[in-house]
Design an enzyme around this catalytic site. Structure first.
Site, mmCIF file in Angstrom:
data_model
loop_
_atom_site.group_PDB
_atom_site.id
_atom_site.type_symbol
_atom_site.label_atom_id
_atom_site.label_comp_id
_atom_site.label_asym_id
_atom_site.label_seq_id
_atom_site.Cartn_x
_atom_site.Cartn_y
_atom_site.Cartn_z
ATOM 1 N N LYS A 67 46.619 50.213 40.973
ATOM 2 C CA LYS A 67 46.698 51.923 41.246
ATOM 3 C C LYS A 67 48.130 51.996 40.704
ATOM 4 C CE LYS A 67 42.264 52.401 41.454
ATOM 5 N NZ LYS A 67 41.663 53.518 40.958
ATOM 6 N N SER A 92 39.288 55.415 50.048
ATOM 7 C CA SER A 92 39.561 53.671 51.031
ATOM 8 C C SER A 92 40.122 52.974 50.793
ATOM 9 C CB SER A 92 37.964 54.038 52.186
ATOM 10 O OG SER A 92 37.205 52.834 50.848
ATOM 11 N N GLU A 218 31.276 45.615 34.497
ATOM 12 C CA GLU A 218 31.378 46.402 36.079
ATOM 13 C C GLU A 218 30.045 45.352 36.802
ATOM 14 O OE1 GLU A 218 28.625 49.762 34.431
ATOM 15 O OE2 GLU A 218 30.120 50.985 36.093
ATOM 16 N N GLY A 222 26.285 48.068 40.915
ATOM 17 C CA GLY A 222 26.910 49.976 40.242
ATOM 18 C C GLY A 222 26.619 50.053 38.606
ATOM 19 N N ASP A 224 26.560 53.120 36.789
ATOM 20 C CA ASP A 224 26.385 53.708 36.178
ATOM 21 C C ASP A 224 27.261 53.878 34.861
ATOM 22 O OD1 ASP A 224 28.379 53.193 38.381
ATOM 23 O OD2 ASP A 224 29.558 54.418 37.056
ATOM 24 N N SER A 318 42.546 43.586 38.565
ATOM 25 C CA SER A 318 42.801 44.623 38.163
ATOM 26 C C SER A 318 43.940 44.397 39.758
ATOM 27 C CB SER A 318 42.147 45.368 38.499
ATOM 28 O OG SER A 318 40.971 44.821 39.055
#
Lengths: 337, 337
Positions: A67, A92, A218, A222, A224, A318
């Site tokens: 990130k 968060s 994924e 979750g 999606d 990651s």
């Protein structure tokens, strides 16, 4: 190739050549500030899978996750006056720490909007980088609304976690380094949350390794992203029950979904138990502390969700920000591979 | 300098120049087979200690610990006929896996003598490298006696865990790489068990960084090395009660004690709780899985056993072979730094 969709005009990226140029600029910009993280391999794993696997160790990145790259790529392009007024983000997790660290490095004030129940370690980490933490109330004003209000009132720049070309192109620089270090790849696996890392990695692969198939992984709870990938619409899973805290994002954005539909071959899912097996293997055999989301790519290979036989496979680990206190017992109870 | 003591004649090392030459030969020999492990740093730690700390990551070494170096340095010098007959070692830990792996690489049979109660994972690891495992009985013939008998009966070469110049010079090659990568050091900290790593590192430092003070760190429950260092005699602690399984050796040898007394500045001790704090910090902040013995050097710095202020400090993280199932709960219960 056709990387672009409707967002091109909005973001001043009229064609693929402009996108490629903008990615290569991001590459140089991020390389000056981020760690060039190592790429590691394992003969044991290669023998088991009948493949060649190259792990990109973003758990060693600054603040412990990829990130940093996207946040730096966006914030470092702000004009001096905007930097002086500062940045705001809602998160968060790793994005909060990334924005806080980059802001401190560039001398900008930062406000991070976090839930009041965020783990003490994450609050302390974010404050440790000098950011002001503001709490939102789950029942009152939402976090995006609060962050937007702060940005407006204080003239601060909102740094979104994934829904911005400079964020996703910054995240893609990890894949670029991996391709440079490992040589040509047949497959590239990254975790999928909001889609910044996956879409940016897909852009990198299209430019640097056009024949490489990019796969998003994924958590099954979750899914999606997997469903959005198939349907072409933004599907949503609110607050999915998974250990993979970096992939609990309720949905992609139209920006990331568009790029992923055009440039990604497949989205697969893994259960938390499969993720734990991969984490344990990475800890015990490679001596790498990797967070649950970071282990999704290896989990997909070990669980046979992706057939890698005979291939050269890049896997982005990651991040490595794990709450040992919360996870150690589950990890210890996980069977060895 | 005077590195030598009574063992010189026995081992064909009549003077310091010969010892230095033999070390530099080991350096080249080991470099061809071992990983050149990375050296990592932490700005957070440096700010906390007011020092510059350079960690040598031997947890990433082949089979997960520095022990590969010494085993390779000795076994690769055996003549073809001796290689064909094979090697034998007694160990329940990293030395066993090192000898097994090196023997497999060089096409030599290997017998490893282990206690019958050795952890299943270590038995499996050693057999996984193709070695034959033989058990000794704690109440019957001792492990050294059994290994010696096998060596004699089968014409195999006994590979001792530390009491041999080629073993300790091989272990010292990690410190040589650290000094090359980090630049000049004021202090060098290594764990102390039987003294192979510490004495070899001290030889490396005397040759490559003569003004560097070398410090050994030992678990407090097994302080035979610290007491031997002071008294000049071989003191013994049988089966010390410590998590640091790599440093449970009951005593040094006269070879390692002689080198350590001449070339090491100090031996200090740390408690298991101090080791756990260092391990947790390495796991959470540097994302490095390090075994208890491997964390002794950092534990000594954090606990103030060694004053590093203003210094450039090398710390050898000697290995990463941890039984997660056994250790996770204690690590999770350890307070954050």
């Amino acid at each position: 190739m056709s990387l672009l969709s409707g967002w091109a005009a909005q973001h001043g990226i009229p064609d693929d050549a402009t996108l490629a140029a903008r990615f290569l600029e991001a590459r140089g910009r991020v390389a000056a500030a981020a760690h060039r993280t190592p790429v590691v391999t394992s003969r044991t794993l290669d023998a088991r899978l009948g493949a060649r696997v190259f792990f990109k160790c973003e758990n060693f990145q600054r603040m412990g996750a990829f990130k940093f790259r996207g946040a730096f790529n966006l914030i470092s392009q702000l004009p001096p006056e905007a930097l002086r007024r500062g940045v705001v983000a809602y998160s968060s997790g790793n994005h909060a720490q990334a924005v806080a660290l980059v802001a401190r490095e560039l001398g900008a004030p930062a406000v991070i909007v976090m839930p009041s129940h965020a783990p003490a370690a994450k609050l302390a980490g974010t404050r440790g980088y000098g950011a002001e933490v503001m709490h939102y109330d789950l029942l009152g004003e939402g976090r995006e609304a609060l962050a937007g209000r702060i940005a407006e009132e204080r003239g601060m720049t909102l740094v979104p976690p994934f829904d911005h070309p400079d964020i996703l192109l910054g995240q893609g620089t990890a894949a670029a380094e991996l391709i440079e270090d490992a040589g040509s790849l047949d497959l590239l696996l990254t975790p999928l949350g909001g889609g910044g890392l996956l879409s940016g990695s897909a852009v990198a692969a299209r430019i640097l390794a056009p024949s490489c198939r990019v796969v998003g992984v994924e958590p099954a709870a979750g899914d999606d992203g997997a469903r959005s990938f198939r349907s072409g619409r933004l599907e949503t899973v609110d607050a999915p029950d998974t250990l993979c805290d970096g992939a609990r994002t309720p949905s992609l954005s139209s920006l990331t979904l568009g790029l992923i539909r055009r440039n990604v071959g497949e989205v697969v899912t893994c259960t938390d138990d499969e993720v734990l097996v991969a984490m344990r293997w990475l800890w015990e055999r490679l001596k790498l502390v990797v967070e649950p989301t970071g282990a999704l790519g290896l989990a997909a290979l070990l669980a046979g969700r992706v057939d890698g036989r005979g291939r050269r496979i890049g896997v982005v680990l990651s991040g490595g920000n794990v709450d040992l206190g919360a996870l150690a017992a589950r990890l210890a109870a996980t069977p060895n591979l």
